[in-house]
Design an enzyme around this catalytic site. Sequence first.
Site: not given
Length: 552
Positions: A187, A460, A492
Amino acid sequence: MPSMRATTIKDGPPPTDPKFLADEQDFTKLPPELGHIDWSQPISWGKYAPYPPSDDTVTTNESGERIAPPLPLTPENTVPSFGAPHPALSFHIHATSGRARYTTLHLPHGPVSTPVFMPVGTKGTLKGLTPMEIVEERLDRAAEAPLNNEIILANTYHLALQPGTELIREQGGLHRFMNWDRNILTDSGGFQMVSLLKLAEITEEGVTFDNPFQEVESSLNEDLCDAEFEDAKDAVSVSCGKRDFSCISDTDDSAKSSLTKSQRMLLRPEDSIYHQNNIGSDIIMALDDVVSSVSDDKTRFKVATYRTLRWLDRCFSAHRRKHDQNLFPIVQGGLDVSRGGLRDVCLAGFRLRDGNAPGYAIGGLAGGESKDDFWKVVHHCCCALPDNKPRYLMGVGYPLDLVVCTALGVDMYDCVYPTRTARFGVALVGGEAPGTLRLKSHSCADDYRVIMEGCQCMACCDGNGKGGYSRARLYSMLKNDNPLAVSLVTHHNLAYMMSLNRGMREAIKKNSYGEFAVNFVRDQFRGKENGGHDVPSWVKDALHAAGISLVT
């Protein structure tokens, strides 16, 4: 591949060419190059079906009606061809489903499949994860890696403050500095005009930021939103370098108190491009004059829109690495999507400069405006910008927004949301809106399920297809400020976003994106009669504009 030969950059940005500057009395006057535009007609170029035709692509059918031709498609795995006018970019569109596109953006550091969400590494790092953890590749090719990011985002303003872009250049650019061999987008620093507005003074020359030490130590930060405060807090960690700020330890209170507002940093378009040339990112952004989308100052919006065009010319003029860096303009113009309004003015200016632009960004959104205004601006810009170039929607990262805006024709996204919310112990999950799980909630204290069944992230899954960390374990770790928990939730959340991207791309390949979008929305909004929430009207309207109906 485009050349990535070493580029010698003169130590310092070029001076501002007076021909690009406007006098104050001309700030609200329409740029002279736009005086011939017929504002009663739509502003668009390079358009193909299913969009309405533009004058440069229009054809007629057997009945003599004006129609847009079909969009030319390129087979997957086609070898890219790099050359003039944009030697550092090759854009292949493989499939469409309505207005949604599955494409490959070929850049100096490899291909990028879109739609794509770009994780934000503001200062050259993703907090809580190493570069190796976000480029995982599975030995079992049948199994998709949860993270295999092809591009990330960094911020010019913050890198200029610390460690300084001259140091980064001397280390061989940001890729080598952070040990990252894939693509980077930077940016320009324009967003800081909004997020750090109380530190900034914006003039025709550029934006001048006050010394952040003094401001953050004051009561100013009591008035800042979370994102603004984090920007200001990060700005405090400035170090020695060829900058206007002194090298001062965070604990050196006497030195801090001696700083004055005379110690300021000027960021002109020429400075922003100089810093981005030093950084060596694959996609660099033009410095635009950004106004908060919730401002009601119409004159300020007009000044900013016209100035954005002048600043773009200064960015193009200052850009010294066209052979291996791609400079994207950013569409501004507030929320004005009326015929001949400010968004049209900015788009018309870009149409005249299209030969210099390998792609475009849509800016000035995700700042608190209504969702109804938000989608209408995205829709308006996608209907105008050329279809043979990538479209990047800046600062947008909510999963629902990605699904809707991809339907409207957007290719690229970025946002701090998935990583920042992870640091507060909030995980992204499928199901009922808002699609989040607060792991610090007491309900997780004795919940022995993983965050989301089927997810292959480090939280997970243990890598062998077996269960990972339970919600109860993560609850305990987060309550005890264990940094590993933040890393796990960050991994995650990014894995969730990458899975969403893959799902969108697969649906487009099968020409079933409408069905994908409807299923996603219905999963989040099950209706009050089913104990959930009704679909927001803005979602219905936006998908309808994209040719997708939620009516069953």
